[in-house]
Design a protein around this motif. Structure first.
Motif, PDB file in Angstrom:
ATOM      1  N   ASN A   1       0.852  -1.190   0.000  1.00 23.83           N
ATOM      2  CA  ASN A   1       0.000   0.000   0.000  1.00 23.83           C
ATOM      3  C   ASN A   1       0.889   1.242   0.000  1.00 23.83           C
ATOM      4  O   ASN A   1       1.554   1.549   0.988  1.00 23.83           O
ATOM      5  CB  ASN A   1      -0.908  -0.011   1.233  1.00 23.83           C
ATOM      6  N   LYS A   2       0.890   1.970  -1.121  1.00 20.44           N
ATOM      7  CA  LYS A   2       1.830   3.100  -1.267  1.00 20.44           C
ATOM      8  C   LYS A   2       1.511   4.236  -0.301  1.00 20.44           C
ATOM      9  O   LYS A   2       2.418   4.803   0.327  1.00 20.44           O
ATOM     10  CB  LYS A   2       1.810   3.612  -2.706  1.00 20.44           C
ATOM     11  N   VAL A   3       0.221   4.592  -0.173  1.00 15.81           N
ATOM     12  CA  VAL A   3      -0.138   5.712   0.709  1.00 15.81           C
ATOM     13  C   VAL A   3       0.220   5.390   2.156  1.00 15.81           C
ATOM     14  O   VAL A   3       0.793   6.214   2.859  1.00 15.81           O
ATOM     15  CB  VAL A   3      -1.646   6.028   0.579  1.00 15.81           C
ATOM     16  N   ARG A   4      -0.146   4.157   2.611  1.00 13.48           N
ATOM     17  CA  ARG A   4       0.186   3.769   3.971  1.00 13.48           C
ATOM     18  C   ARG A   4       1.704   3.748   4.174  1.00 13.48           C
ATOM     19  O   ARG A   4       2.212   4.139   5.227  1.00 13.48           O
ATOM     20  CB  ARG A   4      -0.396   2.393   4.292  1.00 13.48           C
ATOM     21  N   SER A   5       2.450   3.311   3.140  1.00 14.96           N
ATOM     22  CA  SER A   5       3.912   3.267   3.229  1.00 14.96           C
ATOM     23  C   SER A   5       4.484   4.656   3.441  1.00 14.96           C
ATOM     24  O   SER A   5       5.368   4.862   4.281  1.00 14.96           O
ATOM     25  CB  SER A   5       4.497   2.647   1.955  1.00 14.96           C
ATOM     26  N   LEU A   6       3.970   5.624   2.688  1.00 17.65           N
ATOM     27  CA  LEU A   6       4.484   7.000   2.804  1.00 17.65           C
ATOM     28  C   LEU A   6       4.102   7.613   4.152  1.00 17.65           C
ATOM     29  O   LEU A   6       4.877   8.387   4.734  1.00 17.65           O
ATOM     30  CB  LEU A   6       3.963   7.852   1.648  1.00 17.65           C
ATOM     31  N   GLN A   7       2.905   7.276   4.633  1.00 13.12           N
ATOM     32  CA  GLN A   7       2.519   7.750   5.965  1.00 13.12           C
ATOM     33  C   GLN A   7       3.464   7.212   7.040  1.00 13.12           C
ATOM     34  O   GLN A   7       3.884   7.934   7.941  1.00 13.12           O
ATOM     35  CB  GLN A   7       1.077   7.318   6.274  1.00 13.12           C
ATOM     36  N   ARG A   8       3.785   5.924   6.914  1.00  7.20           N
ATOM     37  CA  ARG A   8       4.671   5.318   7.912  1.00  7.20           C
ATOM     38  C   ARG A   8       6.103   5.836   7.797  1.00  7.20           C
ATOM     39  O   ARG A   8       6.824   5.875   8.790  1.00  7.20           O
ATOM     40  CB  ARG A   8       4.642   3.794   7.770  1.00  7.20           C
ATOM     41  N   VAL A   9       6.523   6.197   6.587  1.00  8.19           N
ATOM     42  CA  VAL A   9       7.843   6.824   6.431  1.00  8.19           C
ATOM     43  C   VAL A   9       7.923   8.071   7.294  1.00  8.19           C
ATOM     44  O   VAL A   9       8.914   8.308   8.002  1.00  8.19           O
ATOM     45  CB  VAL A   9       8.106   7.175   4.953  1.00  8.19           C
ATOM     46  N   ILE A  10       6.863   8.871   7.250  1.00  8.65           N
ATOM     47  CA  ILE A  10       6.862  10.122   8.011  1.00  8.65           C
ATOM     48  C   ILE A  10       6.690   9.860   9.498  1.00  8.65           C
ATOM     49  O   ILE A  10       7.416  10.407  10.340  1.00  8.65           O
ATOM     50  CB  ILE A  10       5.758  11.063   7.486  1.00  8.65           C
ATOM     51  N   THR A  11       5.742   8.987   9.856  1.00  6.54           N
ATOM     52  CA  THR A  11       5.440   8.785  11.274  1.00  6.54           C
ATOM     53  C   THR A  11       6.516   7.981  12.000  1.00  6.54           C
ATOM     54  O   THR A  11       6.832   8.251  13.157  1.00  6.54           O
ATOM     55  CB  THR A  11       4.086   8.066  11.440  1.00  6.54           C
ATOM     56  N   LYS A  12       7.086   6.964  11.302  1.00  2.38           N
ATOM     57  CA  LYS A  12       8.036   6.082  11.979  1.00  2.38           C
ATOM     58  C   LYS A  12       9.480   6.559  11.865  1.00  2.38           C
ATOM     59  O   LYS A  12      10.265   6.428  12.800  1.00  2.38           O
ATOM     60  CB  LYS A  12       7.920   4.658  11.422  1.00  2.38           C
ATOM     61  N   VAL A  13       9.862   7.127  10.692  1.00  4.11           N
ATOM     62  CA  VAL A  13      11.255   7.538  10.491  1.00  4.11           C
ATOM     63  C   VAL A  13      11.427   9.038  10.702  1.00  4.11           C
ATOM     64  O   VAL A  13      12.503   9.503  11.064  1.00  4.11           O
ATOM     65  CB  VAL A  13      11.740   7.125   9.080  1.00  4.11           C
ATOM     66  N   GLY A  14      10.361   9.806  10.496  1.00  6.33           N
ATOM     67  CA  GLY A  14      10.453  11.261  10.630  1.00  6.33           C
ATOM     68  C   GLY A  14      10.932  11.683  11.999  1.00  6.33           C
ATOM     69  O   GLY A  14      11.838  12.511  12.137  1.00  6.33           O
ATOM     70  N   ASN A  15      10.339  11.084  13.048  1.00  3.45           N
ATOM     71  CA  ASN A  15      10.717  11.442  14.411  1.00  3.45           C
ATOM     72  C   ASN A  15      12.160  11.063  14.713  1.00  3.45           C
ATOM     73  O   ASN A  15      12.941  11.846  15.278  1.00  3.45           O
ATOM     74  CB  ASN A  15       9.774  10.743  15.388  1.00  3.45           C
ATOM     75  N   ALA A  16      12.539   9.829  14.315  1.00  2.00           N
ATOM     76  CA  ALA A  16      13.908   9.378  14.560  1.00  2.00           C
ATOM     77  C   ALA A  16      14.915  10.243  13.810  1.00  2.00           C
ATOM     78  O   ALA A  16      15.970  10.614  14.335  1.00  2.00           O
ATOM     79  CB  ALA A  16      14.049   7.920  14.131  1.00  2.00           C
ATOM     80  N   THR A  17      14.589  10.581  12.546  1.00  2.00           N
ATOM     81  CA  THR A  17      15.484  11.407  11.736  1.00  2.00           C
ATOM     82  C   THR A  17      15.589  12.816  12.310  1.00  2.00           C
ATOM     83  O   THR A  17      16.667  13.424  12.307  1.00  2.00           O
ATOM     84  CB  THR A  17      14.995  11.472  10.279  1.00  2.00           C
TER      85      THR A  17
END
Length: 804
Positions: free
Chosen positions: A314-330
């Motif tokens: 799921n591309k949309v869910r993938s992009l959401q998780r990129v932001i929510t899961k990696v955004g904070n760590a980054t």
């Protein structure tokens, strides 16, 4: 603020980004245009880096000297060491070249062999007249022989200034106007008028003309710095994008990462222009630095996107998780990296403050660009192809991670013993580190102008001015015979120091006046006796020529005198010894109640600045450690976890410092940056690992060993990727022609490589060895900042999506 950084907050950010794609892209483009318009305000430095605060005692003394005698670094010298110069044609051409510089507005005066004047006694008018050595031009070899006889044997006043009597080296002195020395007019004159004229002379005569002097060195040095900026940027783009492509095997992903870092570089230049800062040897490093730091951000975000796509499609869910899961760590890792640079802001050095401000702002800017551009662009692109996901199963990465896991499981004693040996060896090496305060040490050593510096050091004992200013505390006190004799005693000490050139002062002019009074007999080149002083000085006072010559050595009131000498490129230890010897002599010869004597000059100011920066290094590094320790304390609420997290990051710094001692790399303005930069970047791996470790503890019901190995396997791949990018990215700086930049690139690369190994071997070993003391459920169950959302958070996210 940190309480906002929850999963819910990042979900809101993800929705905001993905629902306003066009608006955000337009805003990024407009912001980039705004920053591009600021480029016109960028200025390239026209002075040496002042490493000291404006109100520092050394700076105040130097500025006091400039107030009395004006800018001292306005001399350009041309030199020729060639016997063929002493021919009619070549010597006339040499003198004609010197005359040709006199017509330029930027030039205050020119002094060449043709301009030298003999002081001749005029008994009738009781004064000294000036008579040129060369009245018009040279017509015969006989005139040249006579000229050499007079210059090299009869008139020691000019020796070691315009010629070296022993080696027959001749030089011409060009004094630029003091008000243009630190402006762009100096650069324009040297590059557009001065150099072409010299090069034309060389082509016509076949003579090898050597050029030096601080204005010339500074101009060519600054030109080299500016010339290296596009080389660094191009090399950093090429190396990091190549490594990125080899990892991901995707032109699409590589192109997106290049777009991001190119925008980051444009913003960096805009920040420099907006703040009105100069491009220095330090700020010139920031644009390629942003590329090197920005690419790992892209690695984390794109790697996470591809993992999510492979997991559920799921591309949309993938992009959401990129932001929510990696955004904070980054965000957290970029904040710690920026903090490493931001500690320089708290120093008193203007040079380091500007570097710290621009670097830290640029790092935050590249994070924002990564977080916005990558998810948005991927919404317009098709799904990654199967070959783009193959890197997720690379065998060599898996084998390396398995090796590390095996080491942590079965070889902890080996890891600890190696770490202990490294610590002991590094401490021994640290005691061998030297401090360098040389103005020219970091300059490109394979350039013509650097070889010319060495030429003038050999022939005239240096080109870096060292000034001594004597305040007699009364008007016309300089010309008192007692003062002149004291100055002569000090000059004798200077003359005996091999690293210093023959001093130039009013003492030489008074000696020359006595020689002229005795009809030019060189044996009378000495200070007059008290009986001779009155009538010789009366001759001098009646001579306007002497007044003009005197103005270079004595101020208009006659209260202040200067002794100028030039220094070779020497180390800080020798410089301090020379200063101590001079100060001891000054204290002995000049009573403090009657004289105030100071030692100054650019070389001394730079050396003192280097020692000041070393002190600031300790302060900035300590601040970085304390700041990040506080961050860890807020993150994990455990003092033991702070210690465990700092040990793997301090060890690489110790190893690097030890290597500097063993390899003879001194502490200097360029290399002192290594430690704060490397610490700020290397601690990112620790944050990623510990955050994942905490998550695994919760998922595995506080089974520590299982959690450590799981965290090692998952974060190991990303750490290896980013460490390789950072290693080769910082290695780009080793192509520089500046020794300090080469050392900076090599040392940071080595430090980050050690930091990766330390975080993947020593950190998990410590967690396992101290498991009973560290794994406190109450502390780690509810972190202050939820860096990596847990699987429970993902389930909640999916439930929310289904309800919507």
């Amino acid at each position: 603020m940190f309480k906002l950084l929850t999963t819910g907050f990042w979900e809101a950010i993800a929705r905001l980004i993905l629902r306003n794609k066009i608006f955000i892209l337009i805003a990024i483009v407009l912001t980039t245009v705004f920053f591009s318009l600021q480029w016109k305000h960028m200025r390239f430095t026209f002075t040496e880096a002042n490493l000291l605060p404006d109100d520092h005692e050394v700076n105040l003394i130097y500025n006091n000297f400039l107030d009395v005698f004006g800018e001292e670094g306005n001399l350009i010298v041309l030199g020729v060491k060639d016997s063929s110069l002493f021919s009619v044609k070549e010597l006339n051409a040499w003198n004609k070249l010197a005359d040709s510089f006199k017509g330029y507005d930027e030039v205050e005066s020119v002094l060449s062999i043709k301009d030298l004047q003999k002081l001749v006694k005029n008994t009738k008018e009781e004064k000294f007249d000036l008579e040129p050595f060369i009245k018009d031009s040279i017509h015969s070899l006989k005139e040249i022989d006579l000229l050499q006889e007079e210059l090299f044997k009869q008139y020691p006043f000019y020796d070691n200034f315009l010629f070296n009597a022993e080696t027959k080296t001749i030089r011409t002195a060009i004094y630029l106007k003091k008000d243009i020395v630190n402006t762009s007019a100096r650069k324009d004159y040297i590059l557009d008028d001065f150099l072409p004229k010299v090069q034309k002379f060389e082509a016509e005569t076949g003579l090898d003309v050597r050029i030096s002097g601080m204005p010339y060195i500074r101009t060519l040095n600054a030109t080299t710095i500016v010339g290296e900026i596009p080389i660094f940027i191009g090399a950093a783009l090429f190396v990091t994008s190549l490594i990125f492509f080899l990892f991901f095997r995707s032109f699409r992903a590589t192109f997106i990462s290049l777009i991001v870092v190119c925008f980051g570089v444009m913003w960096t230049f805009g920040i420099i222009g907006l703040l009105g800062y100069e491009i220095t040897v330090l700020t010139a490093l920031i644009p390629p630095l942003i590329i090197v730091i920005g690419i790992p951000n892209c690695v984390f975000l794109i790697n996470k996107y591809q993992q999510e796509v492979k997991s559920h499609g799921n591309k949309v869910r993938s992009l959401q998780r990129v932001i929510t899961k990696v955004g904070n760590a980054t965000l957290m890792t970029n904040i710690t990296t920026a903090s490493g640079f931001a500690t320089f802001i708290l120093t008193e050095s203007k040079l380091l403050k500007e570097f710290g401000i621009v670097a830290s702002l640029s790092i935050i800017a590249i994070f924002i660009l990564c977080l916005l551009i990558i998810p948005i662009l991927y919404t317009f692109l098709p799904y990654p192809k199967e070959r783009h996901l193959e890197h997720l199963n690379k065998r060599w990465i898996g084998a390396f991670v398995n090796w590390m896991e095996n080491m942590v499981k079965h070889r902890k004693i080996t890891i600890y013993a190696t770490a202990l040996l490294l610590i002991v060896g590094s401490i021994i090496g640290i005691y061998q580190i030297k401090i360098s305060g040389s103005l020219i040490e970091d300059m490109p050593q394979d350039t013509e102008f650097f070889r010319d510096i060495r030429f003038f050091e050999t022939e005239f004992n240096g080109i870096m001015p060292l000034e001594i200013m004597i305040d007699t505390k009364r008007k016309k006190g300089v010309m008192k015979l007692a003062t002149l004799k004291r100055m002569e005693q000090l000059e004798e000490l200077i003359h005996d120091i091999p690293e210093l050139s023959r001093p130039i002062s009013v003492v030489g002019l008074v000696k020359y006046s006595k020689q002229a009074y005795y009809n030019g007999n060189p044996k009378y080149y000495q200070l007059p006796t008290s009986q001779e002083n009155n009538f010789i000085l009366s001759y001098a006072k009646n001579s306007t020529s002497n007044v003009d010559m005197l103005s270079n050595f004595v101020d208009s009131t006659g209260q202040y005198a200067r002794i100028t000498t030039f220094m070779k490129d020497i180390g800080t230890a020798k410089m301090e010894r020379i200063q101590e010897d001079l100060q001891t002599k000054i204290d002995k010869v000049f009573p403090k109640e009657r004289y105030n004597v100071i030692i100054t000059g650019k070389a001394l100011v730079f050396q003192k600045g280097t020692k000041y920066l070393v002190k600031n290094l300790a302060i900035s590094l300590t601040l970085a450690i304390v700041l990040i320790a506080l961050f860890m304390a807020y993150l994990f609420r455990s003092f033991r976890m702070i210690i465990v997290s700092l040990i793997p990051n301090l060890l690489p710094l110790l190893v690097t410092a030890g290597l500097m001692g063993y390899l003879g790399v001194p502490i200097k303005p360029s290399t002192i940056l290594v430690f704060s930069i490397a610490f700020g970047i290397s601690v990112d791996d620790t944050i990623h690992f510990l955050a994942k470790y905490r998550q695994e503890l919760q998922a595995n019901h506080w089974k520590i060993r299982k959690s450590v190995y799981a965290a090692l396997r998952e974060t190991g791949v990303s750490m290896i990727y980013t460490s390789i990018v950072l290693f080769f990215g910082f290695s780009v700086f080793t192509i520089s022609s500046f020794g300090g930049t080469v050392a900076l690139g090599a040392l940071v690369s080595i430090t980050l490589l050690f930091a990766m190994l330390s975080n993947l071997l020593l950190l998990p070993s410590l967690l396992l060895s101290l498991e009973r003391n560290i794994a406190n459920k109450e502390v780690l169950r509810k972190p202050s900042i939820n860096i990596i959302p847990s699987e429970d958070d993902d389930d909640e996210e999916e439930d929310s999506e289904q309800k919507n």
